[in-house]
Design a protein around this motif. Structure first.
Motif, short mmCIF file in Angstrom:
data_model
loop_
_atom_site.label_atom_id
_atom_site.label_comp_id
_atom_site.label_asym_id
_atom_site.label_seq_id
_atom_site.Cartn_x
_atom_site.Cartn_y
_atom_site.Cartn_z
N ARG A 1 4.18 -3.25 -6.85
CA ARG A 1 3.93 -1.80 -6.86
C ARG A 1 4.03 -1.23 -5.60
O ARG A 1 3.68 -1.76 -4.72
CB ARG A 1 2.72 -1.68 -7.67
CG ARG A 1 2.19 -2.06 -8.95
CD ARG A 1 1.03 -1.84 -9.44
NE ARG A 1 0.21 -0.76 -8.77
CZ ARG A 1 -1.10 -0.65 -7.99
NH1 ARG A 1 -1.86 -1.95 -8.03
NH2 ARG A 1 -1.38 0.42 -7.50
N MET A 2 4.68 -0.03 -5.66
CA MET A 2 4.89 0.54 -4.17
C MET A 2 4.99 2.05 -4.38
O MET A 2 5.53 2.74 -5.09
CB MET A 2 6.26 0.27 -3.74
CG MET A 2 6.59 -1.31 -3.73
SD MET A 2 8.12 -1.76 -2.81
CE MET A 2 8.19 -3.42 -3.27
N PRO A 3 3.49 2.70 -4.09
CA PRO A 3 3.37 4.10 -3.86
C PRO A 3 4.22 4.79 -2.98
O PRO A 3 4.57 4.33 -1.95
CB PRO A 3 1.93 4.24 -3.32
CG PRO A 3 1.17 2.83 -3.60
CD PRO A 3 2.26 1.79 -3.56
N MET B 1 0.71 -1.26 0.07
CA MET B 1 -0.09 0.11 -0.17
C MET B 1 0.93 1.11 0.08
O MET B 1 0.65 2.17 -0.60
CB MET B 1 -0.97 0.17 1.28
CG MET B 1 -2.14 0.96 1.27
SD MET B 1 -3.20 0.85 2.66
CE MET B 1 -4.16 -0.59 2.17
N PHE B 2 1.92 1.27 0.85
CA PHE B 2 2.85 2.13 0.74
C PHE B 2 4.29 1.74 0.63
O PHE B 2 4.57 0.53 1.18
CB PHE B 2 2.87 3.40 1.89
CG PHE B 2 1.65 3.86 2.05
CD1 PHE B 2 1.57 5.43 1.65
CD2 PHE B 2 0.45 3.52 2.58
CE1 PHE B 2 0.47 5.97 1.82
CE2 PHE B 2 -0.76 4.11 2.68
CZ PHE B 2 -0.90 5.56 2.44
N ILE B 3 5.18 2.29 -0.03
CA ILE B 3 6.63 1.76 -0.02
C ILE B 3 7.22 1.64 1.20
O ILE B 3 8.15 0.69 1.37
CB ILE B 3 7.59 2.59 -1.11
CG1 ILE B 3 8.59 1.81 -1.65
CG2 ILE B 3 8.03 4.02 -0.46
CD1 ILE B 3 9.44 2.39 -2.57
N THR C 1 4.54 7.36 -8.04
CA THR C 1 4.79 8.62 -7.12
C THR C 1 3.33 8.87 -6.77
O THR C 1 2.49 9.61 -7.79
CB THR C 1 5.50 9.86 -7.57
OG1 THR C 1 6.82 9.03 -7.95
CG2 THR C 1 5.95 10.95 -6.84
N LYS C 2 3.00 9.20 -5.35
CA LYS C 2 1.41 9.51 -5.00
C LYS C 2 1.02 10.79 -5.63
O LYS C 2 -0.02 11.23 -5.80
CB LYS C 2 1.25 9.29 -3.68
CG LYS C 2 1.65 7.93 -2.98
CD LYS C 2 1.35 7.81 -1.82
CE LYS C 2 2.06 8.67 -0.61
NZ LYS C 2 3.44 7.85 -0.22
N THR C 3 2.06 11.79 -5.48
CA THR C 3 1.60 13.34 -5.92
C THR C 3 1.56 13.28 -7.35
O THR C 3 1.07 14.45 -7.65
CB THR C 3 2.67 14.21 -5.63
OG1 THR C 3 4.03 13.75 -5.65
CG2 THR C 3 2.81 14.74 -4.18
#
Lengths: 323, 319
Positions: free
Chosen positions: A116-118, A82-84, A173-175
């Motif tokens: 996959r890693m946000p 869900m998050f790196i 990249t989340k942004t």
């Protein structure tokens, strides 16, 4: 061409590959019914069902292990953390297992999966949900690491990553999720391991990846007003790193500013700088400089986080300091 | 008992093969023919042989740092195994893996493993693939008592149970994590008790009795093949030697070592097969002779195989 956001583009990459290849499936926390924490997988559960869009327990170790084992047994998994920032929980599965299987087994195993890693700061998500950890992953032989900036590459690198026969860490990249851009329709592949010059210039090379490519493009516009034309290089892939494109750019400009959102010490910028110094020394008219986050955890409070993330102004200042 | 005469002899033969391989590995390590670490499986043969007698080539296993027995039981070839221990190019991994990383994906052997407990999530992944592809293959995950204290154990058993994956978790409880007795590392006697937490069957058997292992594994394998999900099978056993070669196992009580050596699975099973009229002295001798011959060939193969060319250092990192 169609105009898509970054998140729509990376989703389109997954959807097209899942339609094309029944061996591709997606697994992760809340990727199914919920559609992903940032909506990355919206609609996929409805289209492919729970057998191919798999909601997992909160078990990052088992998620990366699932990808590794299923890939070794013939599937092409896409797994999501869900998050790196959560990769620390699953690091053994990634760096001791997936990354090393092929080599340890004398080339007789294939481990084709995408993790996959946000990543990235900018939401006041604080120290455990905002990091950029590409350098950690780049230090491990046996995995590829991609980090797209443009929506077109979000799709193109997704498809290339899924078709690659190695473990590939796809850092989104989340942004950038809401960033819009022109994206080629249908099958579109961005080659892994190829950087690109996304703005031509003659005076200084701004070398970057992920969200910082956008920052560099903004900086380049500001530099132009000061009479300096910056060339912006988007690495796109961290491993394998396309040194040739970087060298060619610096040969032209004679100056290099490396910009990344990750912390400074042992960031991937250090690797780029070292290679550039070793192989492009004769092209350089000024020292190589880096613009990075400081060596701190990512802060929560908005003004602190704003200061943490490299800004276009800092890039401009660093570039002008080379003349 | 649902097992034929040939299968019984097959299990016994595998056990002999493992014991002989380990004995040679011990000697060759002492003679400095084998570099690195060697973790011997001697004493635990009934587990690998009894479990793997339920498997076909399409089934998968994940193994451990103490993996030679699992590999031989799953059909691993002695020549390539021995050459790998030597670090030679004719080895299973071209000499790049060594004892702790032997694999044969074609035979469903997804690798020995240098990290305790690391096979568990990989086994869940392989079992996921079999379920996804709707084959009837199962995955057996071998691990030790120590590995049952890893987080991988919890995550993998939970996920496998939640997803009803065709995987059998086989805990070889040899009672020691290197020097630490089970009683210092956990507050339970039977590791199979942990199955309850995951809503899956858990069973403890005498791991030095290949038939008890075979039957318990058969039930678990059948259950997995039918789509009824995972099981946890604990086999109580004993490693005859140290954790690795060079470890004198001073931490074991001599009386325990004596008691367990008297329960050595190989003479015990041999006696049983003779009592059942399945084997006799000459037949046992013939099996030993064949195993000795194959091992001599394997050592010769390993000796004659060249070391990998130094250019091999850089290959096989990426596909």
């Amino acid at each position: 061409m169609s105009t898509l956001t970054y998140v729509e583009a990376l989703r389109e990459g997954m959807v097209l590959e899942m339609r094309r290849d029944p061996k591709v499936f997606l697994a992760g926390e809340d990727v199914g019914l919920f559609g992903g924490c940032f909506g990355q997988t919206q609609g996929m559960f409805a289209e492919f069902g729970p057998e191919r869009v798999v909601d997992t327990p909160i078990s990052e170790t088992a998620i990366i292990g699932l990808g590794t084992g299923a890939a070794a047994a013939g599937l092409r998994p896409i797994v999501e953390l869900m998050f790196i920032d959560f990769v620390g929980v699953a690091m053994d599965e990634l760096f001791n297992q997936a990354a090393k299987m092929r080599y340890m087994f004398g080339g007789k195993a294939k481990v084709p999966f995408v993790a996959r890693m946000p990543a990235g700061a900018g939401f006041s998500a604080a120290a455990q949900h905002s990091q950029s950890l590409e350098a950690w992953l780049a230090h491990i032989p046996g995995i590829k690491v991609v980090m797209p900036y443009s929506p077109a590459d979000a799709k193109g690198l997704m498809i290339s990553s899924i078709r690659d026969d190695n473990p590939v860490v796809y850092i989104e990249t989340k942004t950038l999720y809401g960033l819009k851009g022109e994206v080629p329709e249908g099958e579109y592949l961005t080659p892994i391991g190829k950087a690109a010059v996304v703005r031509e210039g003659s005076d200084v090379s701004l070398i970057s990846w992920g969200a910082m490519v956008g920052t560099c493009l903004t900086a380049a516009e500001q530099l132009s007003k000061s009479g300096k034309e910056a060339e912006v290089v988007d690495l796109k892939t961290i491993v394998p790193f396309d040194l040739e494109t970087v060298l060619n750019s610096v040969k032209k400009t004679g100056r290099a500013v490396i910009v990344h959102e990750a912390v400074r010490t042992a960031g991937f910028g250090a690797e780029v700088a070292a290679e550039l110094a070793e192989k492009g020394f004769d092209s350089l008219n000024a020292p190589i400089v880096r613009v990075t986050a400081p060596n701190t955890p990512v802060p929560f409070s908005p003004p602190l986080e704003k200061e943490y993330i490299p800004s276009a102004e800092k890039v401009v200042k660093a570039a002008l300091g080379l003349f | 008992m649902d097992i034929g005469k040939e299968q019984l002899i097959g299990i016994f033969d595998k056990m002999l093969r493992i014991r002989a391989f380990e004995q040679k590995a011990k000697e060759l390590f002492a003679g400095q023919k084998i570099p690195g670490f060697v973790h011997l499986y001697a004493g635990e043969e009934a587990v690998a042989a009894g479990v793997c007698a339920n498997l076909t080539v399409k089934d998968y296993i994940t193994s451990t740092h103490r993996g030679h027995g699992h590999l031989i039981a799953k059909g691993g070839r002695l020549n390539e195994m021995m050459a790998e221990l030597f670090g030679k190019s004719g080895g299973y991994c071209k000499g790049k893996g060594g004892s702790m990383h032997i694999a044969d994906v074609e035979l469903g052997i997804l690798g020995a493993n240098g990290i305790v407990g690391a096979g568990q999530p990989i086994a869940a992944g392989a079992a996921f693939a079999s379920k996804y592809l709707k084959t009837d293959a199962v995955t057996v995950c071998f691990f030790g008592d120590g590995a049952s204290n890893r987080g991988t154990f919890h995550e993998s058993l939970n996920l496998a149970s939640a997803f009803k994956l065709p995987v059998i978790f086989v805990c070889e409880n040899n009672q020691y994590g290197i020097s630490n007795h089970q009683s210092t590392a956990m507050n339970i006697l039977d590791i199979s008790d942990r199955a309850k937490s995951y809503g899956i069957p858990g069973l403890t058997v005498d791991g030095n009795d290949p038939l008890a292992v075979f039957e318990a594994a058969k039930e678990a394998v059948d259950r997995a093949r039918k789509g009824d999900g995972p099981s946890l099978l604990e086999c109580k056993t004993w490693r005859h030697h140290g954790h690795f070669e060079g470890d004198s196992s001073f931490y074991k009580k001599p009386e325990d070592q004596t008691a367990w050596l008297s329960k050595d699975p190989i003479p015990r099973f041999e006696k049983k097969l003779i009592e059942l009229g399945i084997l006799d002295g000459p037949k046992v001798a013939a099996l030993h002779a064949e195993v000795d011959k194959e091992l001599a060939e394997a050592i010769d193969f390993a000796e004659r195989s060249p070391y990998p060319a130094v250019s091999e250092l850089l290959t096989d990192v990426l596909a």
